[in-house]
Design an enzyme around this catalytic site. Structure first.
Site, PDB file in Angstrom:
ATOM      1  CB  SER A   1      10.192 -28.821 -52.520  1.00 40.03           C
ATOM      2  OG  SER A   1       9.230 -28.374 -53.427  1.00 40.03           O
TER       3      SER A   1
ATOM      4  CG  ASP B   1      14.927 -26.596 -58.683  1.00 39.52           C
ATOM      5  OD1 ASP B   1      13.848 -26.695 -59.308  1.00 39.52           O
ATOM      6  OD2 ASP B   1      15.038 -26.863 -57.468  1.00 39.52           O
TER       7      ASP B   1
ATOM      8  CG  HIS C   1      12.330 -29.509 -57.372  1.00 40.10           C
ATOM      9  ND1 HIS C   1      12.792 -28.376 -56.728  1.00 40.10           N
ATOM     10  CD2 HIS C   1      11.255 -29.939 -56.653  1.00 40.10           C
ATOM     11  CE1 HIS C   1      12.028 -28.131 -55.670  1.00 40.10           C
ATOM     12  NE2 HIS C   1      11.092 -29.060 -55.603  1.00 40.10           N
TER      13      HIS C   1
END
Length: 540
Positions: free
Chosen positions: A349, A408, A474
């Site tokens: 991320s 995602d 995610h």
């Protein structure tokens, strides 16, 4: 039974002449039976006329026929047994057409999917148990350059090479260790420098040499609560392999830089500062010659404002992430000078975005002859900069492998909300491609991805719901679960996946199919000693 015409009267005397020589042989199934002459079985009354002889012969023949099995038990009830139009083998007769196709032999995946069904409780119990089963960790030797991206991982991604799968999962576990270390102690001292932080590494062959901190440039009002105003936070670490056996297996000494994802309020605030800004001139490349400077064509490189802020801003008691990384990398290169080295940067991320910025800077922090190969393994990373920045990364020989989940959403922002595959198709057309190139130079959100893509999909997992929520798609553990089960883009989830399902069930229970969660309830996790920590046991 009308068989009189088959035995003409003039031949009956021949049959009668040989009748006495017929002997009933001893049966192999009943050796105790004694041989009996055929004449004793037949009627011995002496005929006087030919008609009587014929009648007597027919009577004796009928007795002989009565001793054999009935025709209904001997003959094949299927009249078309020897039909010449049937080209199939005789052993397939009487079988259904589907059985004759041998579908299980043609599609071995059918068996694999069946073995992963909820009915197979023993498989689920194995994946939930504490047994340390891992993908193979083979000797990489001279091939480590390929697994480190020297050829952009060509021929290794689809189908996914088993050694590369293990390496990708291993680097993902380094990021999990960063998450676990931060959540165990998220607070930062405000009056003095932080103490050295202990990190429980997933691989004991590595040792931590440096803690890394990120600082936000956003200032909140003094009336805001303390948990919102913490500007500096521990975000990752630098580790180096110091085990000779592992160094020999990998073919080099590996330096790992692991960075976690978004965790604080100010980090979330930096994420939404999506405007592109110019990358400032590096002040850390004093040892670099002019020949190593980026080409003039990449001088228009821009990156997201919030990511650059977290990377370049120093804290009150800690240096900036940029300064810490460059200083430690230079120290390790000098310390292990003369050895085969590699630098691997991994993140999830926000950490994936910062990993690209780290790779960009350290690739220019020393002379090119002394710089080890640099590779980035990013999980669920957003776009970082514009196309000029992507070209700059490629020109500096930095290899980036982006692991992307098709479900995602984070991997499609910031910028135009389309997937990279569709974006590339549009750019290949003459009219639309030229328009997009023009927009790249003028639009404030003209972002572009960097590097090579390894695409997985939540829908391929037999355990996760196909409509899993955004958080699950995610989640880093979900990413590692999908990579561990990935064979190829056109193949189902591999049946011999080794990754433990315990944390996936714990963190993403609502997104796991109910059939599996109900089966898992029948297994006592505490009794089995399932490790429920954020990090998996060391594969070594």
């Amino acid at each position: 039974m009308n068989i009189g015409s088959t035995l003409p009267a003039q031949n009956i005397h021949l049959f009668r002449a040989r009748r006495a020589s017929f002997i009933r042989r001893v049966s192999r199934l009943n050796p105790s039976a004694r041989p009996v002459a055929a004449s004793s079985m037949l009627t011995t009354q002496k005929p006087e006329t030919s008609t009587d002889l014929t009648r007597l012969h027919l009577a004796n023949l009928e007795k002989l026929l009565q001793t054999s099995a009935p025709p209904s038990q001997v003959l094949d009830p299927q009249p078309l047994q020897k039909d010449s139009s049937n080209n199939g083998s005789m052993e397939n007769k009487g079988r259904s057409p589907l059985e004759g196709l041998n579908l299980a032999g043609l599609w071995s995946e059918v068996k694999a999917v069946e073995e992963m069904s909820p009915r197979h409780l023993n498989r689920l119990q194995r994946l939930l148990s504490k047994t340390n089963e891992y993908s193979p960790r083979n000797h990489l030797g001279s091939k480590w350059h390929e697994y480190h991206g020297s050829n952009h991982w060509k021929g290794l991604l689809d189908p996914l090479d088993e050694n590369l799968r293990r390496e990708v999962v291993r680097y993902g576990e380094f990021v999990q260790a960063a998450y676990h270390s931060f959540h165990s102690n998220p607070a930062m001292p405000t009056e003095e420098p932080p103490l050295p932080r202990h990190v429980a590494l997933p691989d004991r062959s590595y040792k931590v040499t440096k803690s890394l901190y990120a600082t936000s440039s956003i200032k909140l009002p003094d009336m805001a609560p303390d948990w919102m105003t913490q500007r500096s936070s521990w975000i990752g670490y630098v580790a180096v392999c110091d085990n000779n056996r592992e160094i020999q297996r990998m073919g080099r000494r590996d330096i790992v830089i692991a960075l976690r994802g978004t965790a604080t309020c100010l980090e979330w605030a930096e994420n939404v500062r999506a405007q592109l800004v110019q990358i400032p001139e590096n002040n850390n490349n004093s040892n670099k010659t002019d020949t190593n400077r980026p080409a003039q064509g990449h001088s228009n490189s821009k990156v997201e404002c919030g990511f650059l802020s977290l990377y370049k801003t120093p804290g009150t008691h800690v240096p900036s992430l940029s300064e810490s990384v460059v200083e430690e990398v230079r120290r390790l290169i000098d310390l292990y000078k003369g050895e085969a080295l590699s630098i691997t940067i991994t993140g999830h991320s926000l950490g994936a975005a910062l990993a690209v910025l780290v790779a960009d800077e350290i690739s220019t922090c020393t002379a090119s002859s002394d710089m080890p190969p640099i590779a980035v393994f990013s999980f669920g990373g957003p776009r970082v900069g514009n196309r000029a920045f992507a070209n700059r990364i490629d020109a500096q020989n930095v290899k980036v492998l982006r692991i992307v989940n098709s479900q995602d959403v984070i991997t499609r922002i910031p910028g135009v909300f389309v997937g990279e595959e569709l974006n590339q198709k549009l750019r290949n057309t003459s009219i639309v491609g030229g328009l997009l190139d023009m927009l790249d130079k003028n639009m404030p959100l003209a972002y572009s991805h960097v590097g090579t893509e390894l695409r997985v999909d939540t829908k391929m997992s037999p355990y996760l719901k196909p409509n899993a929520d955004m958080a699950c798609c995610h989640d880093l553990e979900a990413y590692l679960h999908l990579v561990d089960g990935f064979l190829a883009s056109n193949c189902p989830f591999r049946a011999n996946a080794k990754r433990n399902l315990g944390r996936l069930l714990k963190d993403q229970g609502p997104n796991v199919k109910k059939l599996y969660t109900s089966k898992a309830l029948t297994i006592n996790l505490e009794r089995d000693g399932l490790p429920m920590s954020s990090c998996l046991p060391s594969p070594s």
